[in-house]
Design a protein around this motif. Structure first.
Motif, short mmCIF file in Angstrom:
data_model
loop_
_atom_site.label_atom_id
_atom_site.label_comp_id
_atom_site.label_asym_id
_atom_site.label_seq_id
_atom_site.Cartn_x
_atom_site.Cartn_y
_atom_site.Cartn_z
N PHE A 296 0.70 -1.19 0.00
CA PHE A 296 -0.03 0.03 -0.08
C PHE A 296 0.92 1.12 -0.05
O PHE A 296 1.87 1.34 0.76
N ARG A 297 0.52 2.25 -0.77
CA ARG A 297 1.38 3.30 -1.04
C ARG A 297 0.67 4.65 -0.91
O ARG A 297 -0.60 4.71 -1.42
N LYS A 298 1.24 5.68 -0.42
CA LYS A 298 0.51 7.13 -0.24
C LYS A 298 -0.69 7.14 0.39
O LYS A 298 -1.62 6.49 0.15
N ASN A 299 -0.85 8.06 1.48
CA ASN A 299 -1.94 8.27 2.39
C ASN A 299 -2.56 6.92 2.87
O ASN A 299 -3.63 6.65 2.94
N VAL A 300 -1.46 6.18 3.44
CA VAL A 300 -2.13 4.79 3.92
C VAL A 300 -2.51 4.92 5.41
O VAL A 300 -2.19 5.36 6.33
N VAL A 301 -3.94 4.37 5.48
CA VAL A 301 -4.57 4.57 6.89
C VAL A 301 -4.87 3.15 7.20
O VAL A 301 -5.98 2.68 6.50
N ALA A 302 -4.68 2.70 8.39
CA ALA A 302 -4.98 1.27 8.76
C ALA A 302 -5.69 1.35 10.18
O ALA A 302 -5.12 2.16 10.91
N THR A 303 -6.71 0.83 10.45
CA THR A 303 -7.48 0.83 11.64
C THR A 303 -7.64 -0.35 12.20
O THR A 303 -8.01 -1.44 11.56
N ASN A 304 -7.28 -0.79 13.23
CA ASN A 304 -7.63 -2.04 14.07
C ASN A 304 -8.98 -2.27 14.72
O ASN A 304 -9.68 -1.43 15.00
N ALA A 305 -9.23 -3.37 15.30
CA ALA A 305 -10.63 -3.59 16.18
C ALA A 305 -10.84 -2.70 17.15
O ALA A 305 -11.84 -2.35 17.73
N GLN A 306 -9.52 -2.20 17.86
CA GLN A 306 -9.77 -1.52 19.13
C GLN A 306 -9.95 0.01 18.52
O GLN A 306 -9.99 0.96 19.49
N GLY A 307 -9.91 0.50 17.39
CA GLY A 307 -10.06 1.77 17.00
C GLY A 307 -8.60 2.69 16.82
O GLY A 307 -8.78 4.03 16.63
N ASP A 308 -7.45 1.87 16.85
CA ASP A 308 -6.21 2.60 16.83
C ASP A 308 -6.00 2.83 15.49
O ASP A 308 -6.34 1.89 14.56
N VAL A 309 -5.56 3.98 15.14
CA VAL A 309 -5.30 4.31 13.75
C VAL A 309 -3.74 4.34 13.37
O VAL A 309 -3.22 5.09 14.01
N TYR A 310 -3.39 3.67 12.23
CA TYR A 310 -2.00 3.76 11.95
C TYR A 310 -1.83 4.31 10.59
O TYR A 310 -2.74 4.14 9.67
N LYS A 311 -1.02 5.71 10.63
CA LYS A 311 -0.88 6.32 9.16
C LYS A 311 0.80 6.33 8.74
O LYS A 311 1.40 6.46 9.57
N SER A 312 0.77 6.29 7.43
CA SER A 312 1.92 6.14 6.84
C SER A 312 1.89 6.32 5.61
O SER A 312 0.81 6.37 4.81
N ASP A 313 2.97 6.51 4.38
CA ASP A 313 3.17 6.64 3.23
C ASP A 313 3.35 5.14 2.69
O ASP A 313 3.50 4.99 1.43
N GLU A 314 3.59 4.10 3.40
CA GLU A 314 3.76 2.93 2.89
C GLU A 314 3.37 1.94 3.95
O GLU A 314 3.48 2.01 5.17
N LEU A 315 3.07 0.64 3.26
CA LEU A 315 2.59 -0.40 4.43
C LEU A 315 2.52 -1.50 3.37
O LEU A 315 2.25 -1.61 2.36
N PHE A 316 3.13 -2.75 3.99
CA PHE A 316 3.28 -4.10 3.58
C PHE A 316 2.60 -5.10 4.10
O PHE A 316 2.77 -5.03 5.57
N TRP A 317 1.71 -5.90 3.70
CA TRP A 317 1.04 -7.06 4.36
C TRP A 317 1.36 -8.01 3.95
O TRP A 317 1.16 -8.55 2.52
#
Length: 177
Positions: free
Chosen positions: A102-123
């Motif tokens: 995932f590239r540019k403006n990556v926003v990931a949210t977990n079940a607890q509602g914590d939000v992770y923001k970055s310009d890159e994420l690999f899964w």
């Protein structure tokens, strides 16, 4: 005039070589709405306005690109409740590796509602890990904020590890010590 003409030919050769390296678009798909399941239980719901499948000369490196945005919703297999999302401007699936990028403006949210923001994420779906080599900001539901130079976690974003991290944590001064 010969010089300009010569540059155009060289530029055309560069474009031709670059297009051969990238591969050929084999399959453009619009309005993608994909549901993945395991044992009749929904595990992932993926949506994207456009996905382009590239087929380079080496078929082991086939990949798909969502150049106009992607949203992935992950569901808990047992409860069937949504337990996380990833949204990004661009998504890439490296098919042979089971690796999502995932590239540019990556926003990931977990079940607890914590939000992770970055310009890159690999899964990495094979190892069930997520990671980033770029700066990551974590906005916790509790109001705490953490930043790190890189990041790694399980794919539910429940056990994060940030490198060179710093943060702002709210402390209850009246709480028990």
């Amino acid at each position: 005039m010969l010089f300009i003409s010569s540059c155009e030919n060289d530029l055309n050769k560069v474009k031709e070589i670059a297009s051969n390296e990238v591969g050929t678009i084999v399959e453009p798909t619009t309005g993608v709405d994909l549901i993945l399941s395991d044992s009749a239980k929904v595990t992932i719901h993926l949506t994207a306005p456009l996905i382009l499948q590239y087929n380079p000369q080496n078929t082991k490196t086939t990949y798909k690109v969502a150049p106009k945005g992607i949203k992935v919703i992950h569901y808990d297999k047992l409860t069937q409740k949504q337990d996380g999302t990833i949204i990004a401007d661009t998504g890439i699936l490296h098919a042979g590796e089971k690796l999502y990028e995932f590239r540019k403006n990556v926003v990931a949210t977990n079940a607890q509602g914590d939000v992770y923001k970055s310009d890159e994420l690999f899964w990495d779906s094979a190892t069930k890990k997520v990671y980033s080599h770029k700066t990551v900001e974590v906005f916790m539901k509790s109001g705490n904020v953490m930043n790190g130079n890189s990041f790694e976690s399980d794919d539910a974003f429940l056990h994060p590890s940030l490198k060179n991290s710093k943060g702002v944590f709210h402390v209850d001064e009246n709480g028990a010590q």
